[in-house]
Design a protein around this motif. Structure first.
Motif, PDB file in Angstrom:
ATOM      1  N   ASN A  14       0.825  -1.207   0.000  1.00 56.51           N
ATOM      2  CA  ASN A  14       0.000   0.000   0.000  1.00 56.51           C
ATOM      3  C   ASN A  14       0.859   1.256   0.000  1.00 56.51           C
ATOM      4  OD1 ASN A  14      -2.465  -1.279  -0.101  1.00 56.51           O
ATOM      5  ND2 ASN A  14      -2.695  -1.371   2.108  1.00 56.51           N
ATOM      6  N   ALA A  15       1.947   1.246   0.750  1.00 50.05           N
ATOM      7  CA  ALA A  15       2.850   2.399   0.772  1.00 50.05           C
ATOM      8  C   ALA A  15       3.485   2.603  -0.603  1.00 50.05           C
ATOM      9  CB  ALA A  15       3.921   2.213   1.839  1.00 50.05           C
ATOM     10  N   TRP A  16       3.858   1.491  -1.249  1.00 52.85           N
ATOM     11  CA  TRP A  16       4.456   1.569  -2.578  1.00 52.85           C
ATOM     12  C   TRP A  16       3.445   2.113  -3.584  1.00 52.85           C
ATOM     13  CZ3 TRP A  16       3.790  -1.773  -7.014  1.00 52.85           C
ATOM     14  CH2 TRP A  16       4.750  -1.570  -8.002  1.00 52.85           C
ATOM     15  N   LEU A  17       2.210   1.630  -3.512  1.00 57.59           N
ATOM     16  CA  LEU A  17       1.166   2.095  -4.434  1.00 57.59           C
ATOM     17  C   LEU A  17       0.779   3.544  -4.183  1.00 57.59           C
ATOM     18  CD1 LEU A  17      -1.143  -1.027  -4.635  1.00 57.59           C
ATOM     19  CD2 LEU A  17       0.304  -0.100  -6.446  1.00 57.59           C
ATOM     20  N   ALA A  18       0.955   4.013  -2.965  1.00 54.23           N
ATOM     21  CA  ALA A  18       0.618   5.412  -2.649  1.00 54.23           C
ATOM     22  C   ALA A  18       1.423   6.376  -3.504  1.00 54.23           C
ATOM     23  CB  ALA A  18       0.851   5.688  -1.169  1.00 54.23           C
ATOM     24  N   GLY A  19       2.588   5.950  -3.941  1.00 61.09           N
ATOM     25  CA  GLY A  19       3.396   6.785  -4.828  1.00 61.09           C
ATOM     26  C   GLY A  19       2.743   7.023  -6.180  1.00 61.09           C
ATOM     27  N   PHE A  20       1.774   6.208  -6.528  1.00 58.13           N
ATOM     28  CA  PHE A  20       1.066   6.336  -7.805  1.00 58.13           C
ATOM     29  C   PHE A  20      -0.327   6.944  -7.623  1.00 58.13           C
ATOM     30  CE2 PHE A  20       3.946   2.707  -8.143  1.00 58.13           C
ATOM     31  CZ  PHE A  20       4.689   3.073  -9.252  1.00 58.13           C
ATOM     32  N   ALA A  21      -0.622   7.448  -6.442  1.00 59.92           N
ATOM     33  CA  ALA A  21      -1.973   7.934  -6.127  1.00 59.92           C
ATOM     34  C   ALA A  21      -2.457   9.001  -7.111  1.00 59.92           C
ATOM     35  CB  ALA A  21      -2.024   8.464  -4.698  1.00 59.92           C
ATOM     36  N   GLN A  22      -1.607   9.941  -7.460  1.00 59.68           N
ATOM     37  CA  GLN A  22      -2.010  11.016  -8.366  1.00 59.68           C
ATOM     38  C   GLN A  22      -2.397  10.464  -9.733  1.00 59.68           C
ATOM     39  OE1 GLN A  22      -2.396  14.154  -7.414  1.00 59.68           O
ATOM     40  NE2 GLN A  22      -3.115  14.767  -9.426  1.00 59.68           N
ATOM     41  N   ILE A  23      -1.627   9.515 -10.220  1.00 58.66           N
ATOM     42  CA  ILE A  23      -1.925   8.896 -11.515  1.00 58.66           C
ATOM     43  C   ILE A  23      -3.226   8.102 -11.430  1.00 58.66           C
ATOM     44  CG2 ILE A  23      -1.122   7.157 -13.175  1.00 58.66           C
ATOM     45  CD1 ILE A  23       1.756   7.906 -12.292  1.00 58.66           C
ATOM     46  N   LEU A  24      -3.381   7.329 -10.355  1.00 61.41           N
ATOM     47  CA  LEU A  24      -4.550   6.466 -10.207  1.00 61.41           C
ATOM     48  C   LEU A  24      -5.851   7.259 -10.104  1.00 61.41           C
ATOM     49  CD1 LEU A  24      -3.057   3.860  -7.724  1.00 61.41           C
ATOM     50  CD2 LEU A  24      -3.470   3.553 -10.164  1.00 61.41           C
ATOM     51  N   ARG A  25      -5.809   8.423  -9.469  1.00 62.61           N
ATOM     52  CA  ARG A  25      -7.019   9.238  -9.298  1.00 62.61           C
ATOM     53  C   ARG A  25      -7.617   9.686 -10.620  1.00 62.61           C
ATOM     54  NH1 ARG A  25      -4.282  12.620  -5.724  1.00 62.61           N
ATOM     55  NH2 ARG A  25      -4.192  11.433  -3.822  1.00 62.61           N
ATOM     56  N   CYS A  26      -6.779   9.847 -11.619  1.00 63.94           N
ATOM     57  CA  CYS A  26      -7.234  10.373 -12.909  1.00 63.94           C
ATOM     58  C   CYS A  26      -7.704   9.288 -13.876  1.00 63.94           C
ATOM     59  CB  CYS A  26      -6.104  11.168 -13.558  1.00 63.94           C
ATOM     60  SG  CYS A  26      -5.539  12.557 -12.577  1.00 63.94           S
ATOM     61  N   MET A  27      -7.608   8.031 -13.484  1.00 64.18           N
ATOM     62  CA  MET A  27      -7.917   6.935 -14.399  1.00 64.18           C
ATOM     63  C   MET A  27      -9.376   6.520 -14.351  1.00 64.18           C
ATOM     64  SD  MET A  27      -4.789   4.322 -14.028  1.00 64.18           S
ATOM     65  CE  MET A  27      -3.152   4.767 -14.517  1.00 64.18           C
ATOM     66  N   THR A  28      -9.805   5.969 -15.479  1.00 67.23           N
ATOM     67  CA  THR A  28     -11.121   5.333 -15.498  1.00 67.23           C
ATOM     68  C   THR A  28     -11.010   4.004 -14.739  1.00 67.23           C
ATOM     69  OG1 THR A  28     -10.656   4.093 -17.513  1.00 67.23           O
ATOM     70  CG2 THR A  28     -11.615   6.306 -17.781  1.00 67.23           C
ATOM     71  N   ALA A  29     -12.133   3.398 -14.430  1.00 60.60           N
ATOM     72  CA  ALA A  29     -12.127   2.138 -13.680  1.00 60.60           C
ATOM     73  C   ALA A  29     -11.383   1.040 -14.439  1.00 60.60           C
ATOM     74  CB  ALA A  29     -13.555   1.700 -13.381  1.00 60.60           C
ATOM     75  N   ILE A  30     -11.587   0.975 -15.740  1.00 59.78           N
ATOM     76  CA  ILE A  30     -10.914  -0.053 -16.558  1.00 59.78           C
ATOM     77  C   ILE A  30      -9.408   0.168 -16.553  1.00 59.78           C
ATOM     78  CG2 ILE A  30     -10.667  -0.996 -18.888  1.00 59.78           C
ATOM     79  CD1 ILE A  30     -13.343  -1.729 -18.004  1.00 59.78           C
TER      80      ILE A  30
END
Length: 59
Positions: A14-30
């Protein structure tokens, strides 16, 4: 069947994925699902490679 759950590994992931939070927020569900799948795959390969290297050095 009972399965164990490694909470420390989960927290590290989860800590590692948090680094991608900004990118993930802008994505569609797919796109989010695909990106998450790809990143988990790459992360798993990296962890297994490190374990193999560590085992090779210990021998």
């Amino acid at each position: 069947m009972r399965r164990s759950f490694n909470t420390q590994a989960s927290e590290q992931l989860n800590a590692w994925l948090a680094g991608f939070a900004q990118i993930l927020r802008c994505m569609t569900a797919i796109n989010f699902q695909w990106f998450l799948h790809a990143m988990l795959y790459l992360h798993t390969k990296r962890v297994l490679q490190r374990q193999a290297e560590k085992a090779g050095h210990a021998s």
